[in-house]
Write a protein that holds these residues in place. Sequence first.
Motif, short mmCIF file in Angstrom:
data_model
loop_
_atom_site.label_atom_id
_atom_site.label_comp_id
_atom_site.label_asym_id
_atom_site.label_seq_id
_atom_site.Cartn_x
_atom_site.Cartn_y
_atom_site.Cartn_z
N UNK A 10 36.50 33.41 31.79
CA UNK A 10 37.89 33.35 32.23
C UNK A 10 38.70 34.48 31.58
N UNK A 11 38.42 34.72 30.33
CA UNK A 11 39.11 35.79 29.61
C UNK A 11 38.82 37.14 30.26
N UNK A 12 37.54 37.39 30.54
CA UNK A 12 37.14 38.67 31.12
C UNK A 12 37.69 38.82 32.54
N UNK A 13 37.67 37.74 33.33
CA UNK A 13 38.20 37.79 34.69
C UNK A 13 39.69 38.15 34.68
N UNK A 14 40.41 37.53 33.75
CA UNK A 14 41.85 37.77 33.66
C UNK A 14 42.14 39.23 33.35
N UNK A 15 41.42 39.79 32.40
CA UNK A 15 41.64 41.19 32.03
C UNK A 15 41.21 42.14 33.14
N UNK A 16 40.16 41.75 33.88
CA UNK A 16 39.64 42.63 34.93
C UNK A 16 40.64 42.83 36.06
N UNK A 17 41.54 41.86 36.28
CA UNK A 17 42.52 42.00 37.36
C UNK A 17 43.92 42.28 36.82
#
Length: 401
Positions: A231-238
Amino acid sequence: MGYQEHHEAPVDEGRRPRRRRRPVRTAAAVVGIFALLGVIALAGFAFYLQNTAERNIVHEDLLSKDNAVITISPQLTGGERPSGDDGEEQDDAEGGDGEPAEDEEPIVIVGEDGQEVEVQEGTTHTATTPERATEAGEALNFLIIGSDSRDLSVERGRSDVIVLMHINDQRDRVDLIHFPRDTFVPIPGTGGSSKINAAYAYGGAPLLVQTLQQQVNVPIDHVVIVNFESFKAMTDAIGGVDVNVTQAGGGFSTGVQHMNGEQGLRFVRERYSLSQGDISRGERQMQFIKGIITKALSRETLTNPGRIAGFVDAATTNLTVDEDLRVGDMRDLGFSMRNVRGGDIHFWSGPWCGIADHPVAGSIILKADAQMARLAEALRSDSMSGYVDNVSPRSGFGGGC
């Protein structure tokens, strides 16, 4: 994924001098070549995304189909909790008053007499699946399990997030039902009841599937296990997400807040400063998930190939799904839901009516049986658009059930 339509204006050749036909045809040919190159590029990009997902996703036997034998293998500890940047455990692992975290309470099964039931290692349970109602059409039910464990491959522990995602037959509505992990329910194969997340500790995803199916009376079609770090990585990716915070606490004020991945993790882990504890944390988790979905479906993301690629990579890293859920199926389902937007996603809590301090099981959430039956019927008949929950307390911890 995003797409563009190309429209060419009709050419009225009768109004053009004959000598200009060749240049027009040449230009049309050039446009056609670029259009073809565009199609090839898009196809190549789609192929790249699918390859990324197939490389990252892990498939395991997570479902419990009819007559499958589930072996009870208790993992009786909550598992190691993740550490922050300073090496200390997250606030969620210990309350502000220094009391042991809920995760450190023993996982126990309680019999009908209110006493602890000792479950023998190797006890088995034969799986059953509720019949799918005709009126449900091709509606789908996904069990989404979120874990704060460092490594799901070596540590099962307990499930920190339990969400049933119902996708309707028309593919234009999604309902996410969060079941608080302390909800007290019968655990199949153990001879007693416990907090619902104990099912995962005793028998992994297959036993949790069996446990939840008994409550909602619909077949669970697929299972997805995701690590909080994803979830952390997804948030930063967008580029971060906007979250509507309805209750202040843990350093967050009410209103729409823009969060990066690290802030998002702090937001969804907090519970001690919230009015309804784990119930409120579940609401926060749903608010954060909605923020991710809304941003992922936005034009800002869908028209940015780099963001799409980063998001797909982040979303599928540390992702484990059942063996029947293939990447091609996910792609086709995503395409069929391409018109779904934030307003089409609805959030619910598993019906509850109070919180009790059980002498053996500790703090538990009491489910509202009659309201659970209403939820089950709405899911069974694919009629969640008419579902209403006026039972689950909106504030406080409820009363008697």
